[in-house]
Design a protein around this motif. Structure first.
Motif, PDB file in Angstrom:
ATOM      1  N   LYS A 164      52.644 -30.581   6.191  1.00  0.00           N
ATOM      2  CA  LYS A 164      52.598 -31.707   7.139  1.00  0.00           C
ATOM      3  C   LYS A 164      52.400 -31.209   8.564  1.00  0.00           C
ATOM      4  CE  LYS A 164      53.375 -34.625   3.839  1.00  0.00           C
ATOM      5  NZ  LYS A 164      52.310 -35.440   3.288  1.00  0.00           N
ATOM      6  N   LEU A 165      52.891 -30.014   8.854  1.00  0.00           N
ATOM      7  CA  LEU A 165      52.636 -29.453  10.187  1.00  0.00           C
ATOM      8  C   LEU A 165      51.135 -29.251  10.385  1.00  0.00           C
ATOM      9  CD1 LEU A 165      55.486 -26.803  10.561  1.00  0.00           C
ATOM     10  CD2 LEU A 165      55.228 -28.930  11.855  1.00  0.00           C
ATOM     11  N   ALA A 166      50.475 -28.793   9.330  1.00  0.00           N
ATOM     12  CA  ALA A 166      49.025 -28.603   9.411  1.00  0.00           C
ATOM     13  C   ALA A 166      48.303 -29.941   9.548  1.00  0.00           C
ATOM     14  CB  ALA A 166      48.531 -27.848   8.174  1.00  0.00           C
ATOM     15  N   ARG A 167      48.762 -30.931   8.785  1.00  0.00           N
ATOM     16  CA  ARG A 167      48.104 -32.250   8.851  1.00  0.00           C
ATOM     17  C   ARG A 167      48.337 -32.936  10.194  1.00  0.00           C
ATOM     18  NH1 ARG A 167      49.246 -36.503   4.962  1.00  0.00           N
ATOM     19  NH2 ARG A 167      47.814 -37.523   6.394  1.00  0.00           N
ATOM     20  N   ALA A 168      49.540 -32.783  10.740  1.00  0.00           N
ATOM     21  CA  ALA A 168      49.828 -33.382  12.049  1.00  0.00           C
ATOM     22  C   ALA A 168      49.002 -32.690  13.139  1.00  0.00           C
ATOM     23  CB  ALA A 168      51.319 -33.276  12.352  1.00  0.00           C
ATOM     24  N   THR A 169      48.873 -31.379  13.020  1.00  0.00           N
ATOM     25  CA  THR A 169      48.037 -30.634  13.977  1.00  0.00           C
ATOM     26  C   THR A 169      46.600 -31.149  13.929  1.00  0.00           C
ATOM     27  OG1 THR A 169      49.411 -28.655  13.785  1.00  0.00           O
ATOM     28  CG2 THR A 169      47.153 -28.327  14.564  1.00  0.00           C
ATOM     29  N   ASP A 170      46.122 -31.388  12.728  1.00  0.00           N
ATOM     30  CA  ASP A 170      44.777 -31.929  12.534  1.00  0.00           C
ATOM     31  C   ASP A 170      44.612 -33.302  13.188  1.00  0.00           C
ATOM     32  OD1 ASP A 170      42.831 -30.468  11.281  1.00  0.00           O
ATOM     33  OD2 ASP A 170      42.648 -31.903   9.616  1.00  0.00           O
ATOM     34  N   ALA A 171      45.623 -34.153  13.003  1.00  0.00           N
ATOM     35  CA  ALA A 171      45.555 -35.512  13.560  1.00  0.00           C
ATOM     36  C   ALA A 171      45.486 -35.465  15.089  1.00  0.00           C
ATOM     37  CB  ALA A 171      46.764 -36.320  13.103  1.00  0.00           C
ATOM     38  N   ILE A 172      46.160 -34.478  15.674  1.00  0.00           N
ATOM     39  CA  ILE A 172      46.159 -34.343  17.135  1.00  0.00           C
ATOM     40  C   ILE A 172      44.870 -33.683  17.607  1.00  0.00           C
ATOM     41  CG2 ILE A 172      47.308 -33.134  19.046  1.00  0.00           C
ATOM     42  CD1 ILE A 172      49.968 -33.624  17.438  1.00  0.00           C
ATOM     43  N   ALA A 173      44.344 -32.762  16.793  1.00  0.00           N
ATOM     44  CA  ALA A 173      43.138 -32.033  17.195  1.00  0.00           C
ATOM     45  C   ALA A 173      41.875 -32.881  17.057  1.00  0.00           C
ATOM     46  CB  ALA A 173      42.999 -30.755  16.350  1.00  0.00           C
ATOM     47  N   LYS A 174      41.860 -33.779  16.088  1.00  0.00           N
ATOM     48  CA  LYS A 174      40.627 -34.524  15.842  1.00  0.00           C
ATOM     49  C   LYS A 174      40.529 -35.739  16.758  1.00  0.00           C
ATOM     50  CE  LYS A 174      39.569 -32.827  11.239  1.00  0.00           C
ATOM     51  NZ  LYS A 174      38.669 -31.847  11.821  1.00  0.00           N
ATOM     52  N   ARG A 175      40.489 -35.447  18.036  1.00  0.00           N
ATOM     53  CA  ARG A 175      40.283 -36.419  19.116  1.00  0.00           C
ATOM     54  C   ARG A 175      39.645 -35.617  20.237  1.00  0.00           C
ATOM     55  NH1 ARG A 175      45.941 -39.459  19.121  1.00  0.00           N
ATOM     56  NH2 ARG A 175      46.430 -39.161  16.947  1.00  0.00           N
ATOM     57  N   LEU A 176      39.214 -36.292  21.283  1.00  0.00           N
ATOM     58  CA  LEU A 176      38.790 -35.545  22.461  1.00  0.00           C
ATOM     59  C   LEU A 176      40.055 -35.026  23.136  1.00  0.00           C
ATOM     60  CD1 LEU A 176      35.876 -37.697  23.905  1.00  0.00           C
ATOM     61  CD2 LEU A 176      35.842 -35.940  22.121  1.00  0.00           C
ATOM     62  N   GLN A 177      40.067 -33.746  23.416  1.00  0.00           N
ATOM     63  CA  GLN A 177      41.300 -33.107  23.870  1.00  0.00           C
ATOM     64  C   GLN A 177      41.040 -32.112  24.988  1.00  0.00           C
ATOM     65  OE1 GLN A 177      44.326 -33.510  23.554  1.00  0.00           O
ATOM     66  NE2 GLN A 177      44.979 -34.147  21.510  1.00  0.00           N
ATOM     67  N   VAL A 178      42.099 -31.720  25.647  1.00  0.00           N
ATOM     68  CA  VAL A 178      42.148 -30.450  26.369  1.00  0.00           C
ATOM     69  C   VAL A 178      43.226 -29.639  25.663  1.00  0.00           C
ATOM     70  CG1 VAL A 178      41.346 -31.375  28.580  1.00  0.00           C
ATOM     71  CG2 VAL A 178      43.790 -31.365  28.064  1.00  0.00           C
ATOM     72  N   GLN A 179      43.056 -28.324  25.655  1.00  0.00           N
ATOM     73  CA  GLN A 179      43.930 -27.494  24.824  1.00  0.00           C
ATOM     74  C   GLN A 179      45.401 -27.627  25.232  1.00  0.00           C
ATOM     75  OE1 GLN A 179      42.596 -23.436  24.442  1.00  0.00           O
ATOM     76  NE2 GLN A 179      44.527 -22.757  23.535  1.00  0.00           N
TER      77      GLN A 179
END
Ligand SMILES: [Zn+2]
Length: 246
Positions: A164-179
């Motif tokens: 779930k940590l990996a999936r949550a990271t994915d949910a946050i990463a798959k948007r326009l972001q700054v690191q």
């Protein structure tokens, strides 16, 4: 003065719309698959129609059609011939890829984490999950950046399932972001969902907007660190974490 002009414009618009509706109706009769796609449907190459089986998830046809129209304009303006074989279906592929790469907007990272919490005895040691790969896109250039996230926390009476940590990271990463924001959002999602005050997240990533353009420095890695709770103040804890990440 203004109302008269507005009325004139409205009339002209209505007239244009009538013609457009007629033209679209004609196109729909010739090729039913071409109907329902953006306003350019009437003059669209049949190869550009959206096949029924490609609508990703619950994305509406008119939304995908608008995205395809925009992608086609971008391709034309960089100098491409959007009618040649290799490119004809690219607006569809571009729009779908963009939707996939931004699928996180429809996901809630806290909800993902909360779906797999497990009770543990209090006083457990530091939980460290290393090397969670992520792909994101910078909000400044809409170019990819990709790297790894390392997540650590001191559990209270609950831990979260590792996947779930990996999936949550994915949910946050798959948007326009700054690191930096991506890193902070991971840390805050873990803090809120797991109920752990002490959370550390370190990300390293290569940004295509640095590698392919601008400074053109391939291979440059950017690191971002967010320490919450004791990780921010306890240097022994920081050292312990950095040892584990070596
Ligand atoms: Zn950028």
């Amino acid at each position: 003065m203004m109302p008269a002009r507005a009325a004139g414009a409205a009339d002209a618009g209505a007239d244009k719309d009538t013609k457009l509706v007629t033209a679209v109706a004609g196109a729909a009769a010739a090729d039913p698959a071409a109907s329902g796609v953006g306003n350019g449907a009437a003059k669209r190459d049949p190869r550009l129609a959206i096949p029924d089986d490609v609508l990703p998830g619950d994305v509406r046809r008119d939304r995908l059609g608008r995205m395809m129209d925009a992608c086609r304009v971008l391709l034309e303006e960089i100098g491409e011939d959007v009618t040649r074989d290799g490119i004809a279906k690219t607006p569809l592929r571009m729009a779908k890829a963009l939707l996939e790469c931004t699928a996180g907007y429809a996901q809630d990272p806290r909800e993902i984490l909360e779906s797999a919490l497990f009770d543990v005895d209090a006083g457990g040691g530091m939980v460290v999950v290393k090397d969670i790969a992520f792909h994101s896109m910078c909000e400044h250039h809409v170019l990819p950046f990709a790297g790894k996230a390392h997540i650590a926390y001191l559990p209270g009476d609950r831990v979260v399932g590792l996947s779930k940590l990996a999936r949550a990271t994915d949910a946050i990463a798959k948007r326009l972001q700054v690191q930096e924001r991506l890193t902070r959002q991971i840390a805050e999602a873990v803090r809120d969902a797991v109920g752990a005050d002490d959370v550390a997240v370190i990300t390293t990533a290569e940004h295509m907007c640095m590698s392919m353009r601008g400074a053109s420095k391939p291979g440059a890695a950017t690191t971002s660190t967010v320490f919450l709770g004791r990780f921010a103040t306890d240097s022994a804890l920081q050292t312990q974490l950095l040892m584990q990440l070596k």
